[in-house]
Scaffold this motif. Sequence first.
Motif, PDB file in Angstrom:
ATOM      1  N   ALA A   1      -5.327  -3.434   5.204  1.00  0.00           N
ATOM      2  CA  ALA A   1      -4.005  -3.044   5.946  1.00  0.00           C
ATOM      3  C   ALA A   1      -2.991  -2.452   4.346  1.00  0.00           C
ATOM      4  CB  ALA A   1      -2.690  -4.489   6.292  1.00  0.00           C
ATOM      5  N   PHE A   2      -3.953  -2.755   3.633  1.00  0.00           N
ATOM      6  CA  PHE A   2      -3.687  -1.935   2.146  1.00  0.00           C
ATOM      7  C   PHE A   2      -3.906  -0.637   2.157  1.00  0.00           C
ATOM      8  CE2 PHE A   2      -3.969  -0.589  -2.175  1.00  0.00           C
ATOM      9  CZ  PHE A   2      -2.497  -1.645  -2.763  1.00  0.00           C
ATOM     10  N   ALA A   3      -5.468  -0.316   2.441  1.00  0.00           N
ATOM     11  CA  ALA A   3      -5.541   0.922   2.730  1.00  0.00           C
ATOM     12  C   ALA A   3      -4.945   1.604   3.620  1.00  0.00           C
ATOM     13  CB  ALA A   3      -7.493   0.556   3.015  1.00  0.00           C
ATOM     14  N   LEU A   4      -4.859   1.628   4.633  1.00  0.00           N
ATOM     15  CA  LEU A   4      -3.567   1.828   5.656  1.00  0.00           C
ATOM     16  C   LEU A   4      -1.942   2.257   5.029  1.00  0.00           C
ATOM     17  CD1 LEU A   4      -4.461   0.011   8.968  1.00  0.00           C
ATOM     18  CD2 LEU A   4      -5.060   2.005   8.610  1.00  0.00           C
ATOM     19  N   GLY A   5      -1.591   1.641   4.633  1.00  0.00           N
ATOM     20  CA  GLY A   5       0.000   1.240   3.832  1.00  0.00           C
ATOM     21  C   GLY A   5      -0.655   3.114   2.968  1.00  0.00           C
ATOM     22  N   VAL A   6      -1.330   2.765   2.405  1.00  0.00           N
ATOM     23  CA  VAL A   6      -1.900   3.701   1.211  1.00  0.00           C
ATOM     24  C   VAL A   6      -2.299   5.469   2.133  1.00  0.00           C
ATOM     25  CG1 VAL A   6      -3.641   4.834  -0.469  1.00  0.00           C
ATOM     26  CG2 VAL A   6      -2.808   2.654  -0.879  1.00  0.00           C
ATOM     27  N   ALA A   7      -2.847   4.941   3.150  1.00  0.00           N
ATOM     28  CA  ALA A   7      -3.197   6.269   4.357  1.00  0.00           C
ATOM     29  C   ALA A   7      -1.694   6.859   4.827  1.00  0.00           C
ATOM     30  CB  ALA A   7      -4.214   6.189   4.641  1.00  0.00           C
ATOM     31  N   VAL A   8      -1.440   6.258   4.958  1.00  0.00           N
ATOM     32  CA  VAL A   8       0.329   6.338   6.241  1.00  0.00           C
ATOM     33  C   VAL A   8       1.031   6.721   5.231  1.00  0.00           C
ATOM     34  CG1 VAL A   8       1.898   5.670   7.276  1.00  0.00           C
ATOM     35  CG2 VAL A   8      -0.339   5.121   7.745  1.00  0.00           C
ATOM     36  N   ALA A   9       0.996   6.555   3.798  1.00  0.00           N
ATOM     37  CA  ALA A   9       2.345   7.060   2.934  1.00  0.00           C
ATOM     38  C   ALA A   9       2.051   7.921   1.389  1.00  0.00           C
ATOM     39  CB  ALA A   9       2.834   5.941   1.815  1.00  0.00           C
ATOM     40  N   GLY A  10       0.802   8.468   2.205  1.00  0.00           N
ATOM     41  CA  GLY A  10       0.600   9.247   0.803  1.00  0.00           C
ATOM     42  C   GLY A  10       0.748  10.461   1.723  1.00  0.00           C
ATOM     43  N   PRO A  11       0.614  11.466   3.154  1.00  0.00           N
ATOM     44  CA  PRO A  11       1.583  12.533   3.150  1.00  0.00           C
ATOM     45  C   PRO A  11       3.688  12.799   3.119  1.00  0.00           C
ATOM     46  CG  PRO A  11       0.391  11.774   4.395  1.00  0.00           C
ATOM     47  CD  PRO A  11      -0.250  10.951   3.262  1.00  0.00           C
TER      48      PRO A  11
ATOM     49  N   GLY B   1       0.772  -1.042  -0.089  1.00  0.00           N
ATOM     50  CA  GLY B   1       0.201   0.228   0.114  1.00  0.00           C
ATOM     51  C   GLY B   1       0.756   1.522   0.009  1.00  0.00           C
ATOM     52  N   MET B   2       2.270   1.663   0.917  1.00  0.00           N
ATOM     53  CA  MET B   2       2.824   2.278   0.755  1.00  0.00           C
ATOM     54  C   MET B   2       3.677   2.823  -0.577  1.00  0.00           C
ATOM     55  SD  MET B   2       4.855   2.089   4.485  1.00  0.00           S
ATOM     56  CE  MET B   2       3.943   1.840   6.162  1.00  0.00           C
ATOM     57  N   LEU B   3       3.887   1.440  -1.493  1.00  0.00           N
ATOM     58  CA  LEU B   3       4.450   1.252  -2.957  1.00  0.00           C
ATOM     59  C   LEU B   3       2.828   1.844  -3.439  1.00  0.00           C
ATOM     60  CD1 LEU B   3       6.163   1.285  -5.206  1.00  0.00           C
ATOM     61  CD2 LEU B   3       5.742  -1.416  -4.634  1.00  0.00           C
ATOM     62  N   ALA B   4       2.067   1.560  -3.021  1.00  0.00           N
ATOM     63  CA  ALA B   4       0.860   1.916  -4.103  1.00  0.00           C
ATOM     64  C   ALA B   4       1.401   3.848  -4.518  1.00  0.00           C
ATOM     65  CB  ALA B   4      -0.010   1.676  -3.921  1.00  0.00           C
ATOM     66  N   ALA B   5       0.950   4.209  -2.686  1.00  0.00           N
ATOM     67  CA  ALA B   5       1.071   5.988  -3.024  1.00  0.00           C
ATOM     68  C   ALA B   5       1.982   6.401  -3.340  1.00  0.00           C
ATOM     69  CB  ALA B   5       0.530   5.674  -1.101  1.00  0.00           C
TER      70      ALA B   5
END
Length: 387
Positions: A348-358, A230-234
């Motif tokens: 977890a994927f959604a949380l990874g995106v949310a954390v990594a976006g900013p 998810g972090m990578l996706a962001a």
Amino acid sequence: MPKGYSLRFYLAAATAARAGDEMSGPALLLAGLAVTGSTTDASALLAGITVSAAVGGPLLGALLDRARRPGRLLAGALALYAAGLLVILAGLGRLPMTCTLPLAVLTGLLGPALSGGWTAQLPHVAVDARLPRANALDAMTFGVASLAGPALAGGVAVLLGAPSAVAVSAALITAAVPAAWRLPARGAPDRDTRPAPVTGALAAGFRIVLRRPLLARATFTSVASCAAQGMLAACVPLLGAQWLGAAGHGVLLFSGAAVSALAANAVLARRPLALAPDRVVRTGALVQAVALALAATGLPVALVVAVLLLGVGEGPQLTALFAVRHREAPEHLRGQVFTTGASLKITAFALGVAVAGPLAAWSLPGTLVLAAGTAAAGALALGRERV
């Protein structure tokens, strides 16, 4: 293999359903943007249909485990999911977003049916010695779907319009309904055994995941890997803009990872690894951590290698995770173990995106290093498995 139901039939239907699922997210995003003109509303639709899976997965799994013919319940879930997509589409531009968004949340409750709900039925289709190869082939359907779904969504949206992309995704999911309906029944339960209440079954399912060390470790590792993904996706749009010439080119990174994951699982289907699946789950997480660390270097060649390496870690990890779940889950809780695991990974994927976006806007390499650390922590935490 049960009479009258082939593994090929199962795989074809699973691929169609999962391709429709992978298509539905981008299609809803494009349709929401096209109809409302608001990126906020479009993103809210995607978030709504994704995040509610965390609640729906365990409940759906408990119901599948109690059903004498789980395939029929699964078929109903698929049909309702497809119908939900069409209702959301019909409401766009006609109903206020305060009405359409709850529809997306309700539809998303059934999302785990397309992933864990299908895979939980695999032992009824491929038994004993056939199960390891069937696991690898089943994991490959996820790779095929992740390649075909977004590409179909974009192609149909360009040719026929974004709303048509949502309709096609619903049609693909509906096409899998007959195969789900015909899934073999489970064996007759003991006459003296009374089914526990659904609330009790939910608690029992969570206890199994937490109290069986090998299952808990594999679940934790896979969830951490999904958070890293998810972090990578962001980071993908920024990776495309900075190193590949355009933000849109970043989507190609997902295609590269999906191709290498598919190739790795194709090899495993023919030549299974001698390693225990528990170890493959952890090794896959470590390979993904190395890939993400390579991507953080900022070198274009390293980025290409990282993407291919990411798929090599991700594909076998998924196959091995299925093997651990099939081995560790009791028959009467198998559906819940699979759908609960799917729900945790989606969240977890959604949380990874949310954390990594900013974070990605502040430091792209730093965010990728954090993603690498998350995947590595998932592999190394909770001690060593006893296998």
